[in-house]
Design an enzyme around this catalytic site. Structure first.
Site: not given
Length: 293
Positions: A105, A107, A109, A122-124, A133-134
């Protein structure tokens, strides 16, 4: 003869302009063609002959959509205009994902906030079911006032998150030191607008104000320059990895100027980085933090 040459030149220019306009139209995304609205009981709507899509959230339900295609590497662009005003408690998610317990995934957000306070981006990155892994950012503009482009570049060597063409994060392939990297599972593009007021805004201390509902996010100008998977086969061949084939993104990396710009964004707008969170990782930071930006 001079007049004839001029007329021919004008005709050729006109034909080139017309042809280029057809190329742009044919390359542009269409939400009717490219996506399914998957949930929300009518709260997701495709408008303007497929050129725009909106998702809405009220106290009963949010809404979401997914791409019809699956991708295995690509450069994905989408313009979003986020929920305006008091968006506390809302999350607008925009991400690539495979399925299953060992899913991959990537991300974006967008965590809402009370009026006048900034959104949190917010990324991951998940690989083989493992996330955590934010990296989080505030943006240098109001993402509710107009549309802005949010891009994911995903190739076998790196993942780059960009906003309006400016890279904000790079996650490199660190398989050489034992870190799984998303490169074997095809992913669809998903987006959803949902209620997360138990955690999204100031750790859940600020709840959604349902008197402001419905909350609405808008989407336009989707573009996927990507390897599309179908029946176990990719539209990209092993020869399509050079700029001459139009797939330069398959080997793209940040040049010095882009890398410097990303570092400037991280210095001025990053508000959380798991790679510097020693309290969270008292036994040592994750191995990829030695190579990822």
């Amino acid at each position: 003869m001079a007049a004839t040459k001029t007329q021919v030149s004008l005709l050729l220019c006109t034909l080139l302009i017309i042809a280029s306009s057809f190329v742009v139209v044919s390359a542009a995304g269409n939400f009717h063609r490219d996506f399914h609205i998957t949930w929300g009981d009518g709260r997701g709507k495709i408008l303007e002959n497929g050129q725009q899509l909106t998702l809405s959230l009220d106290k009963t339900s949010g809404s979401g959509f997914q791409s019809k295609n699956e991708y295995l590497f690509g450069k994905i662009d989408m313009q979003l205009k986020l929920v305006p005003g008091n968006s506390a408690g809302t999350v607008t998610a925009y991400y690539l994902s495979s399925q299953g317990l060992t899913h991959d995934e990537i991300d974006f957000e967008f965590l809402g906030n009370v009026s006048g306070q900034p959104y949190t981006l917010h990324t991951n990155v998940f690989s083989q079911g493992k996330g955590g892994r934010e990296q989080q950012f505030h943006l240098w503009f109001d993402p509710t006032a107009d549309f802005h482009t949010y891009s994911i570049l995903w190739n076998p060597r790196r993942i780059i998150f960009s906003v309006d063409g400016t890279a904000i994060r790079e996650f490199k392939n660190s398989e050489s030191i034992g870190v799984p990297f998303p490169k074997r599972q095809p992913m669809r593009l998903y987006s959803s607008l949902w209620n997360a007021d138990d955690w999204a805004t100031q750790g859940g201390r600020v709840k959604a104000d349902w008197s402001k509902a419905p909350f609405t996010a808008s989407y336009r100008n989707f573009n996927a320059n990507a390897c599309v998977m179908g029946r176990g086969r990719s539209t990209c061949s092993t020869r399509s990895t050079t700029a001459t084939t139009g797939n330069a993104w398959l080997t793209q990396e940040l040049d010095n100027a882009s890398h410097a710009r990303m570092k400037w964004v991280q210095k001025n707008y990053m508000i959380y980085n798991y790679c510097t969170d020693l309290k969270r990782f008292p036994q040592g930071l994750p191995k990829e933090c030695t190579t990822t930006s």
